[in-house]
Scaffold this motif. Structure first.
Motif, short mmCIF file in Angstrom:
data_model
loop_
_atom_site.label_atom_id
_atom_site.label_comp_id
_atom_site.label_asym_id
_atom_site.label_seq_id
_atom_site.Cartn_x
_atom_site.Cartn_y
_atom_site.Cartn_z
N LEU A 138 80.77 -42.87 34.64
CA LEU A 138 80.42 -41.63 33.94
C LEU A 138 78.91 -41.38 33.95
CD1 LEU A 138 82.87 -41.97 30.92
CD2 LEU A 138 83.07 -40.38 32.84
N THR A 139 78.13 -42.45 34.03
CA THR A 139 76.68 -42.30 34.21
C THR A 139 76.28 -42.84 35.59
OG1 THR A 139 76.41 -44.39 33.01
CG2 THR A 139 76.04 -42.34 31.77
N GLY A 140 77.26 -42.95 36.48
CA GLY A 140 77.01 -43.34 37.86
C GLY A 140 77.29 -42.17 38.78
N ASP A 141 78.30 -42.30 39.63
CA ASP A 141 78.55 -41.22 40.59
C ASP A 141 79.11 -39.95 39.95
OD1 ASP A 141 81.11 -42.11 40.07
OD2 ASP A 141 81.53 -42.76 42.11
N LYS A 142 79.55 -40.03 38.68
CA LYS A 142 80.04 -38.84 37.99
C LYS A 142 78.98 -38.21 37.08
CE LYS A 142 84.90 -40.26 37.97
NZ LYS A 142 86.07 -40.62 37.13
N CYS A 143 77.77 -38.74 37.08
CA CYS A 143 76.76 -38.23 36.16
C CYS A 143 76.39 -36.78 36.50
CB CYS A 143 75.51 -39.12 36.17
SG CYS A 143 74.39 -38.85 37.56
N HIS A 144 76.06 -36.02 35.50
CA HIS A 144 75.52 -34.67 35.71
C HIS A 144 74.74 -34.25 34.48
CE1 HIS A 144 78.64 -32.55 33.26
NE2 HIS A 144 79.43 -33.50 33.71
N PHE A 145 73.96 -33.20 34.61
CA PHE A 145 72.99 -32.83 33.59
C PHE A 145 73.63 -32.46 32.26
CE2 PHE A 145 70.35 -29.63 31.43
CZ PHE A 145 69.18 -30.36 31.27
N PHE A 328 67.76 -19.13 19.45
CA PHE A 328 68.20 -18.00 20.26
C PHE A 328 68.07 -16.68 19.50
CE2 PHE A 328 70.84 -21.48 22.13
CZ PHE A 328 70.16 -21.56 23.33
N GLY A 329 67.52 -16.74 18.28
CA GLY A 329 67.31 -15.53 17.50
C GLY A 329 68.58 -14.77 17.21
N GLY A 330 69.69 -15.47 17.12
CA GLY A 330 70.97 -14.81 16.85
C GLY A 330 71.63 -14.26 18.08
N GLY A 331 70.98 -14.40 19.24
CA GLY A 331 71.53 -13.84 20.47
C GLY A 331 72.48 -14.77 21.18
N ALA A 332 72.68 -14.48 22.45
CA ALA A 332 73.63 -15.24 23.26
C ALA A 332 73.20 -16.70 23.36
CB ALA A 332 73.74 -14.63 24.65
N ILE A 333 74.16 -17.59 23.33
CA ILE A 333 73.89 -19.03 23.37
C ILE A 333 73.90 -19.52 24.81
CG2 ILE A 333 74.88 -21.29 22.78
CD1 ILE A 333 75.78 -20.02 20.13
N ASP A 334 72.91 -20.31 25.15
CA ASP A 334 72.79 -20.95 26.46
C ASP A 334 72.65 -22.45 26.21
OD1 ASP A 334 72.13 -21.90 28.94
OD2 ASP A 334 70.35 -20.63 29.23
N VAL A 335 73.56 -23.24 26.73
CA VAL A 335 73.52 -24.67 26.42
C VAL A 335 72.44 -25.42 27.20
CG1 VAL A 335 75.97 -24.73 25.79
CG2 VAL A 335 75.28 -25.31 28.14
N THR A 336 71.84 -24.79 28.21
CA THR A 336 70.80 -25.49 28.97
C THR A 336 69.60 -25.85 28.09
OG1 THR A 336 71.51 -24.49 31.06
CG2 THR A 336 69.27 -25.38 30.97
N MET A 408 71.47 -36.96 39.61
CA MET A 408 71.55 -35.83 38.69
C MET A 408 70.78 -34.62 39.22
SD MET A 408 70.52 -35.61 34.65
CE MET A 408 71.76 -36.80 34.16
N GLN A 409 71.47 -33.52 39.30
CA GLN A 409 70.85 -32.25 39.68
C GLN A 409 70.47 -31.53 38.40
OE1 GLN A 409 70.30 -31.44 42.97
NE2 GLN A 409 71.12 -33.51 43.33
N ARG A 410 69.16 -31.36 38.20
CA ARG A 410 68.68 -30.69 37.00
C ARG A 410 68.67 -29.17 37.21
NH1 ARG A 410 66.54 -34.13 33.52
NH2 ARG A 410 65.34 -32.49 32.49
N PRO A 411 68.78 -28.41 36.13
CA PRO A 411 68.79 -26.95 36.29
C PRO A 411 67.46 -26.45 36.83
CG PRO A 411 68.61 -27.58 33.97
CD PRO A 411 68.90 -28.82 34.73
N GLY A 412 67.53 -25.44 37.71
CA GLY A 412 66.32 -24.93 38.34
C GLY A 412 65.53 -24.03 37.42
#
Length: 412
Positions: A138-145, A328-336, A408-412
């Protein structure tokens, strides 16, 4: 006049729209996916209770994004197939964060589903808080951001366990390994073999058995007895540990156990006094911490936090601390942004600080090694026995190296 009326009506409508927008802050929906039916329901209920306690702490402090966090429960029955179905339902319900941990098999399925969803839906990504799935991959080949693990995998538990038992002169030179035949159990067997040199022992026999299918462990106890080990090391959990302890108690097996989950309710009662001197490596021990947390937990849930519950609360509190850094000031939620904030969290606990390793999102957590003794603080299962802390290993000393397979591919 007509123009003025139209303009006034338009302004009034804009004002109402503004009020509606202010009142309709997007709530953060958190889904808890655990077995609430089937053979692992008792374990699943503990995960649910602890996660709700931690998330409700956030709500008592004011919630998030202008609204209380909405907590949704999903019963996966303890299976990978059930996890797939409940994941789809959670997505349809608008869940943005998932808490799950009662099975590495379910965790493997869930983390793959979250990764696929996020690749296909970059505007509505999900965050997965893994508060129990311990398989190394899960923190090896399946890991992700978007996956964070708040559990110690096999190397983090076996190393401190072997070290503490060896220092106490209670490990011996012959070890029997018994584990469940899936990713977590195989990781445990590997770790037990790899620590043999440091621990000065020989693995006299290693057994892998079916998961949650064996009703009578007497034949396995007979095999253990025939091998004449000094110590049995096991990562078994849920019914597979309860029934193993029951069989050892009934057989009066005089062998010391080193375990990862002996503090699960029912194990000490099942083993009886044969449990005295058994060891446990875990991420928390109430007797080594302050009294405020267990007393509040008992007041709100009806029982002291046991087994996995303190660790799940730690995960929820780390998540809550990350939320404090995001607005987010009450706006749309972004989990990044939430995930980025979670990477930087340091949570102070009674055991010591918990941090997140950015390379693979493994929580760096202290490990407490305890021994079953009479008269220990917080006796369990209605007995006079409990878990007396022997040694606490700081997280940086206990954690395993980052696996090369984690890319791990981090968000751009």
């Amino acid at each position: 006049m007509a123009a003025r009326l139209a303009g006034g009506t338009a302004l009034a409508m804009l004002g109402l729209a503004g009020l509606a927008g202010a009142a309709a802050a997007e709530p953060l929906k958190v889904g808890i996916i655990e077995p609430m039916s089937g053979p692992d329901a008792a374990t699943g209920e503990l995960y649910v209770t602890a996660a709700r306690y931690g998330l409700e702490e956030i709500n008592r402090a004011g919630g998030f994004n202008g609204e209380p966090i909405e907590i949704l429960l999903y019963d996966n029955g303890g299976t990978a197939a059930g996890t797939v179905d409940k994941f789809k339902q959670a997505v349809a319900d608008g869940v943005r964060v998932i808490f799950q941990g009662s099975s590495s098999a379910a965790a493997g399925q869930l983390t793959a589903d979250v990764r696929k969803h996020n690749l296909r839906n970059p505007d509505s990504r999900l965050l997965y808080i893994n508060d129990g799935g311990a398989a190394l991959d899960l923190t090896g080949d399946k890991c992700h951001f978007y996956h964070f693990r708040f559990q110690a995998p096999a190397p983090m538990l076996v190393g401190p366990l072997v070290e503490a038992m060896s220092e106490a002169g209670e490990l011996g030179t012959k070890v029997y390994s018994i584990n469940q035949n899936y990713s977590w159990g195989r990781d445990m067997e590997t770790a037990i073999r790899e620590r043999a040199g440091d621990g000065g022992y020989e693995v006299v026999e290693a057994t892998l058995h079916d998961v949650a299918k064996i009703q009578d462990f007497a034949p396995y106890v007979a095999r253990i007895k025939a091998a004449e080990p000094d110590t049995v090391l096991t990562g078994n959990w849920s019914n597979d540990l309860l029934l193993l302890m029951k069989a050892t108690g009934e057989a009066g097996l005089d062998v010391r156990f080193g375990t990862a989950f002996l503090d699960q309710p029912g194990n000490i009662a099942n083993a009886g006094e044969t449990a005295l001197g058994h060891y446990l490596a875990s991420t928390y021990n109430l007797a080594a911490g302050d009294e405020a947390f267990p007393e509040d937990y008992k007041a709100r849930t009806g029982h002291y936090p046991v087994y996995l519950e303190p660790r799940v609360v730690i995960a929820a509190r780390a998540f809550g601390k990350a939320l404090e850094a995001v607005d987010f000031g009450g706006g749309a939620i972004d989990v990044t942004p939430i995930a980025l904030a979670l990477e930087g969290v340091t949570l102070e606990t009674a055991m010591g600080p918990v941090t997140i390793r950015k390379e693979d999102h493994q929580a760096v957590m202290p490990i407490v090694v305890s021994r079953v003794e009479k008269g220990a603080p917080y006796p369990v299962d209605g007995t006079d026995m409990g878990f007396a802390p022997v040694r606490t290993i700081p997280g940086p000393e206990a954690v395993y190296p980052v696996q090369e397979s984690c890319e791990m591919q981090r968000p751009g």
